[in-house]
Design a protein around this motif. Structure first.
Motif, PDB file in Angstrom:
ATOM      1  N   GLU A 157       0.824  -1.208   0.000  1.00 36.94           N
ATOM      2  CA  GLU A 157       0.000   0.000   0.000  1.00 36.94           C
ATOM      3  C   GLU A 157       0.862   1.263   0.000  1.00 36.94           C
ATOM      4  OE1 GLU A 157      -3.132   0.101  -0.444  1.00 36.94           O
ATOM      5  OE2 GLU A 157      -3.531  -2.044  -0.267  1.00 36.94           O
ATOM      6  N   LEU A 158       1.910   1.277   0.822  1.00 36.74           N
ATOM      7  CA  LEU A 158       2.733   2.481   0.916  1.00 36.74           C
ATOM      8  C   LEU A 158       3.518   2.721  -0.376  1.00 36.74           C
ATOM      9  CD1 LEU A 158       4.128   2.271   4.575  1.00 36.74           C
ATOM     10  CD2 LEU A 158       2.137   3.514   3.729  1.00 36.74           C
ATOM     11  N   VAL A 159       4.094   1.674  -0.965  1.00 33.96           N
ATOM     12  CA  VAL A 159       4.850   1.841  -2.208  1.00 33.96           C
ATOM     13  C   VAL A 159       3.916   2.250  -3.344  1.00 33.96           C
ATOM     14  CG1 VAL A 159       6.234   0.630  -3.918  1.00 33.96           C
ATOM     15  CG2 VAL A 159       6.683   0.300  -1.481  1.00 33.96           C
ATOM     16  N   THR A 160       2.734   1.676  -3.400  1.00 35.10           N
ATOM     17  CA  THR A 160       1.778   2.057  -4.448  1.00 35.10           C
ATOM     18  C   THR A 160       1.436   3.529  -4.356  1.00 35.10           C
ATOM     19  OG1 THR A 160       0.856  -0.179  -4.461  1.00 35.10           O
ATOM     20  CG2 THR A 160      -0.489   1.572  -5.407  1.00 35.10           C
ATOM     21  N   ASN A 161       1.161   4.027  -3.148  1.00 35.69           N
ATOM     22  CA  ASN A 161       0.837   5.453  -2.982  1.00 35.69           C
ATOM     23  C   ASN A 161       2.028   6.330  -3.369  1.00 35.69           C
ATOM     24  OD1 ASN A 161      -1.770   5.051  -2.172  1.00 35.69           O
ATOM     25  ND2 ASN A 161      -1.394   5.420   0.007  1.00 35.69           N
ATOM     26  N   ALA A 162       3.247   5.908  -2.990  1.00 32.99           N
ATOM     27  CA  ALA A 162       4.423   6.729  -3.291  1.00 32.99           C
ATOM     28  C   ALA A 162       4.659   6.813  -4.791  1.00 32.99           C
ATOM     29  CB  ALA A 162       5.643   6.153  -2.584  1.00 32.99           C
ATOM     30  N   ILE A 163       4.516   5.701  -5.492  1.00 26.98           N
ATOM     31  CA  ILE A 163       4.753   5.725  -6.948  1.00 26.98           C
ATOM     32  C   ILE A 163       3.635   6.457  -7.662  1.00 26.98           C
ATOM     33  CG2 ILE A 163       4.946   4.243  -8.983  1.00 26.98           C
ATOM     34  CD1 ILE A 163       6.326   2.174  -7.253  1.00 26.98           C
ATOM     35  N   ARG A 164       2.412   6.252  -7.208  1.00 24.72           N
ATOM     36  CA  ARG A 164       1.272   6.846  -7.919  1.00 24.72           C
ATOM     37  C   ARG A 164       1.142   8.334  -7.639  1.00 24.72           C
ATOM     38  NH1 ARG A 164      -4.256   3.627  -7.639  1.00 24.72           N
ATOM     39  NH2 ARG A 164      -2.927   2.272  -8.947  1.00 24.72           N
ATOM     40  N   TYR A 165       1.305   8.775  -6.409  1.00 22.66           N
ATOM     41  CA  TYR A 165       1.030  10.171  -6.062  1.00 22.66           C
ATOM     42  C   TYR A 165       2.289  10.956  -5.696  1.00 22.66           C
ATOM     43  CZ  TYR A 165      -3.620   8.167  -5.619  1.00 22.66           C
ATOM     44  OH  TYR A 165      -4.794   7.502  -5.855  1.00 22.66           O
ATOM     45  N   GLY A 166       3.418  10.290  -5.515  1.00 26.80           N
ATOM     46  CA  GLY A 166       4.644  11.000  -5.182  1.00 26.80           C
ATOM     47  C   GLY A 166       5.530  11.167  -6.397  1.00 26.80           C
ATOM     48  N   GLY A 167       6.812  11.116  -6.171  1.00 26.50           N
ATOM     49  CA  GLY A 167       7.767  11.264  -7.255  1.00 26.50           C
ATOM     50  C   GLY A 167       9.058  10.550  -6.928  1.00 26.50           C
ATOM     51  N   SER A 168       9.801  10.263  -7.959  1.00 25.80           N
ATOM     52  CA  SER A 168      11.077   9.567  -7.759  1.00 25.80           C
ATOM     53  C   SER A 168      12.096  10.541  -7.169  1.00 25.80           C
ATOM     54  CB  SER A 168      11.587   9.012  -9.081  1.00 25.80           C
ATOM     55  OG  SER A 168      11.759  10.058 -10.026  1.00 25.80           O
ATOM     56  N   PRO A 169      13.095  10.039  -6.462  1.00 31.70           N
ATOM     57  CA  PRO A 169      13.334   8.619  -6.184  1.00 31.70           C
ATOM     58  C   PRO A 169      12.454   8.107  -5.058  1.00 31.70           C
ATOM     59  CG  PRO A 169      15.036   9.930  -5.173  1.00 31.70           C
ATOM     60  CD  PRO A 169      14.169  10.897  -5.919  1.00 31.70           C
ATOM     61  N   VAL A 170      12.101   6.845  -5.119  1.00 33.06           N
ATOM     62  CA  VAL A 170      11.299   6.170  -4.104  1.00 33.06           C
ATOM     63  C   VAL A 170      12.203   5.174  -3.386  1.00 33.06           C
ATOM     64  CG1 VAL A 170       9.312   4.712  -3.651  1.00 33.06           C
ATOM     65  CG2 VAL A 170       9.193   6.454  -5.452  1.00 33.06           C
ATOM     66  N   GLN A 171      12.157   5.215  -2.066  1.00 33.87           N
ATOM     67  CA  GLN A 171      13.010   4.329  -1.266  1.00 33.87           C
ATOM     68  C   GLN A 171      12.156   3.568  -0.259  1.00 33.87           C
ATOM     69  OE1 GLN A 171      15.559   5.652   2.126  1.00 33.87           O
ATOM     70  NE2 GLN A 171      17.256   5.113   0.760  1.00 33.87           N
ATOM     71  N   LEU A 172      12.437   2.278  -0.108  1.00 33.64           N
ATOM     72  CA  LEU A 172      11.800   1.411   0.894  1.00 33.64           C
ATOM     73  C   LEU A 172      12.848   1.022   1.933  1.00 33.64           C
ATOM     74  CD1 LEU A 172       9.576  -0.429   2.051  1.00 33.64           C
ATOM     75  CD2 LEU A 172      10.330  -2.176   0.413  1.00 33.64           C
ATOM     76  N   ARG A 173      12.506   1.236   3.219  1.00 36.40           N
ATOM     77  CA  ARG A 173      13.429   0.874   4.293  1.00 36.40           C
ATOM     78  C   ARG A 173      12.671   0.110   5.373  1.00 36.40           C
ATOM     79  NH1 ARG A 173      17.093   5.074   7.861  1.00 36.40           N
ATOM     80  NH2 ARG A 173      15.023   5.724   8.602  1.00 36.40           N
ATOM     81  N   LEU A 174      13.277  -0.975   5.860  1.00 36.76           N
ATOM     82  CA  LEU A 174      12.736  -1.771   6.954  1.00 36.76           C
ATOM     83  C   LEU A 174      13.686  -1.672   8.146  1.00 36.76           C
ATOM     84  CD1 LEU A 174      11.568  -5.039   5.128  1.00 36.76           C
ATOM     85  CD2 LEU A 174      10.248  -2.983   5.619  1.00 36.76           C
TER      86      LEU A 174
END
Length: 775
Positions: free
Chosen positions: A645-662
């Motif tokens: 859900e979070l990555v989908t929102n970031a790609i769809r409504y945000g902008g690059s670069p997109v980063q995922l961190r755990l």
């Protein structure tokens, strides 16, 4: 008030042998009648001997042929002397004995005396008896009048002493002890004060009537050595008044009760036993007086006298009732003060954290020393606030002043700091907002232009509202500390293997000045660094310069201690003792000592994602594999769903670069960053809406979630609870234990429960977003 038949009224005053009073004053109770003093008994015997001696002298003179009429003058003086020294009955005995001996001597043994001489002598002796009786009655009446005046004066003195000594403090137990101390010796052989248990705690007791057995707590007991062999102080023992006993009836009717006991069995039935078992003698006369103030019965005062003293009479009851009434008001005042102080202290202490919770970023210990020990809290405060991304905020502040107003202002500022920290503002922006809040509070607390009466008194205590604050944010992943201060002393740091020194932070203006900016400084700290945040009360002293005190602080911090608790106490022991010994000044002190931790690559991992929705599946796979590698298979499903859900929102409504961190520690933290500054907005989607459910699902699955702004975009984060550490996860927990972490137990959410209850602020909606930023 007439007493019941079973409680006989006490007899009037008599007399008793005197005992030395501890205050060197005459006891209030006179001696019992019929128990003659040694001097009176000696005079009585001496006069009887004088009667015999004079009679014998008459006979000897008559046998020698000398004149005996002159001896009659001595005989007439004996009753007069007896009237001046003896009571009425003994005076009469002496006079009659003198008359009988004279009749025997002059009328029988001396036949040579003329009849006229005999009549003259006997008539003179009878007249002397009558005169002596009149003189004795007049003397006794004068003595009684004088004794009454002395007793009345002693009563007034005792009443005045009770008004002065009782109520000298605002402590309930001490006030009860003062009442018992005043009454013992001068009024009673033993005095006890029993109070209801809520009174000792500052609470209001239950309103009467108090029927049946009544249970109280003995707050005070005093006695003379003759009445109590073991005069040990009471230890708040429980005492029970039986139904029908004198104290129980006194509490039930609200009036004093007094009486006499004929034997020990009668006393045990109608008088409460000593709860401490100290071997009290059986009381001869008892008096129970209820302690009532403002329509509430607080307890009872019990007075007893032993058999060698006069029993209580009506005047004693009135005196005891007056003393008890004044003491009851003092006890009630102390009770009200205890209640108000306990309420005030509880409210003030609730403004500060009760304990420092364990944090993944630091191990922290805090101490708070108020300037006013009685108040409990002043204007200083501290806080350890958990932030997103396993970061932590360390806060120390100081409101100028002491007392309730400073505490209230401190509580408002601490709440404001936690609220601003919750939205992840940088330190400089947070202090700017806090400065605006202080300025608004200054306008709200400004004195009224035309204050009078109570308003004028309240306005007189309102001063300039100024505060200082130090705000630090530490990131255990980057090991970077970001800090800003507003007129506050700089923090100290002790890096591993180095000495203590102060951090070079820009000194901003105090809060409430307005118009000036705050600056932020970033410091890189290695793992295991020691941070010390404090208020000015720790280092300021009128007799020592500030630089000297700061150098002293660095010296103390440089001394290595095994634990943070010992290091914190060591600082306070040395600096506070120095200040108290040299200056005798007081100020609030808040001290926070924290040791930094670091989260290595075994606790965190990050991936760069392309600006393509196909990356969502890759992100799920990466998250699932990493969670499994950490030994958390139960959390894999939730992690995949949240990351999706979070990555989908970031790609769809945000902008690059997109980063995922755990981040894996106490919880599993999922962070997705993008270059857009638009914050998401949580809303409830309608039935036929195609979007708007993504963040709602994340909010239901996560323990907490939120967003934080950065210079190059924003980060949306969500914290997932971890199941208890079992199986392969024990290795990861061992690594956490090596870093000093204390894990808190949590319960994993059920996978299919999308509408379950969340603990904590999981559903907080970030501000400043638009509905279009929802999936």
């Amino acid at each position: 008030m007439p007493l019941p038949a079973r409680f006989p009224v006490a007899s009037p005053y008599g007399s008793r042998p005197e005992e030395d009073d501890v205050m060197h004053r005459t006891p209030l109770v006179p001696r019992r009648t019929g128990t003659a003093a040694p001097s009176v008994r000696a005079a009585f015997i001496t006069l009887l001997i004088a009667v015999v001696v004079v009679a014998g002298a008459r006979l000897v003179l008559a046998a020698a042929g000398m004149q005996v009429m002159g001896m009659a003058e001595y005989s007439t003086l004996i009753p007069v002397v007896a009237a001046a020294l003896l009571p009425l009955r003994q005076t009469l005995i002496v006079g009659l004995a003198n008359l009988v001996v004279a009749i025997l001597a002059y009328g029988i043994l001396l036949p040579s005396m003329s009849h006229a001489s005999r009549i003259t002598v006997i008539t003179a002796l009878v007249a002397s008896i009558l005169v002596s009786l009149a003189v004795c009655r007049a003397r006794i009446a004068a003595e009684r009048s004088l004794k009454g005046l002395m007793v009345a004066r002693e009563r007034l003195t005792l009443l005045s002493e009770a008004s002065t000594r009782v109520g000298g403090t605002l402590d309930v137990a001490r006030t009860a002890e003062e009442l018992a101390e005043v009454a013992v010796r001068r009024f009673a052989d033993q005095a006890a004060v029993d109070l209801f248990d809520p009174v000792l705690k500052g609470e209001e007791p239950a309103r009467g009537p108090h029927a049946g057995p009544v249970t109280l707590r003995r707050a005070a007991r005093r006695s003379v050595p003759a009445a109590l062999a073991a005069a040990a102080p009471p230890d708040s023992s429980i005492v029970t008044y039986r139904r029908g006993s004198m104290p129980a009836l006194s509490l039930l009717r609200g009036v004093p009760m007094h009486g006499q006991f004929t034997d020990a069995a009668d006393g045990e039935e109608r008088w409460p036993a000593d709860p401490n078992g100290t071997g009290t003698q059986a009381p001869h006369s008892t008096l129970a007086v209820p302690l009532r103030a403002r329509g509430v019965t607080l307890g009872a005062a019990l007075f007893t006298r032993s058999r060698h003293r006069d029993p209580f009479d009506a005047d004693d009851v009135l005196l005891a009732q007056e003393i008890a009434a004044r003491a009851a008001v003092c006890v009630d005042n102390a009770r009200r003060y205890t209640h108000e102080r306990a309420t005030s202290v509880a409210l003030q202490r609730s403004l500060l954290p009760q304990a420092v919770p364990p944090q993944p970023a630091v191990q922290a210990v805090a101490r708070y020393l108020p300037a006013d020990i009685e108040a409990g809290v002043g204007g200083d405060w501290y806080d350890v606030i958990p932030l997103s991304g396993a970061r932590v905020a360390l806060v120390v502040g100081d409101v100028v002043g002491h007392g309730i107003r400073a505490s209230a202002a401190m509580g408002r500022l601490r709440t404001a700091v936690r609220t601003l920290a919750d939205i992840d503002l940088p330190p400089d922006e947070l202090l700017t907002h806090l400065d605006d809040i202080v300025i608004r509070l200054q306008s709200e607390t400004a004195p009224t232009p035309a204050g009078s009466g109570e308003d004028a008194v309240a306005d007189a205590d309102v001063g300039e509202f100024v505060a200082t604050c130090l705000y630090m944010v530490y990131d255990p992943i980057s090991r970077r500390c970001t800090a800003a201060r507003a007129g506050h002393p700089p923090p100290a740091v002790v890096r591993p293997g180095e000495g203590a020194r102060f951090l070079d932070l820009p000194a901003g203006p105090p809060l409430g000045v307005g118009g000036l900016p705050f600056e932020t400084a970033e410091i890189q700290l290695p793992e295991g660094s020691l941070l010390a945040l404090y208020t000015d009360g720790l280092v300021e002293s009128p007799r020592h310069g500030l630089d000297e005190r700061l150098e002293r602080l660095l010296e103390v911090l440089s001394e290595s201690k095994p634990t943070l608790q010992e290091a914190c106490d060591h600082v306070l022991d040395l600096l506070v003792d120095d200040r108290t010994r040299d200056d005798r000044t007081r100020d609030d002190i808040a001290l926070v000592v924290a040791r930094t931790r670091a989260l290595d690559d075994g606790h965190t991992i990050a991936w760069e994602l392309l600006d393509d929705l196909s990356e969502v599946a890759r992100a799920r796979d990466l998250a699932s594999l990493q969670v499994a590698r950490w030994g958390l298979p139960e959390a894999a499903f939730l992690a995949e769903l949240v990351v999706s859900e979070l990555v989908t929102n970031a790609i769809r409504y945000g902008g690059s670069p997109v980063q995922l961190r755990l981040i894996r520690h106490d919880t599993l933290i999922c962070e997705v960053s993008d270059s857009s500054n638009t914050a998401p907005h949580l809303r409830r989607a309608r039935t036929f809406d195609e979007g708007g459910r993504g963040l709602f699902i994340v909010a239901q699955l996560a323990e907490r979630w939120g967003t934080r702004q950065q210079s190059d975009g924003k980060t949306i984060w969500a914290e997932l609870a971890l199941p208890p550490a079992t199986g392969p996860r024990a290795q990861g927990d061992a690594q956490s234990s090596r870093n000093g972490d204390v894990s808190r137990p949590t319960t994993a959410k059920q996978r299919g429960d999308l509408h379950g209850h969340r603990d904590g602020p999981a559903g907080r909606a970030p501000v400043g977003a638009t509905p279009s930023a929802n999936r």
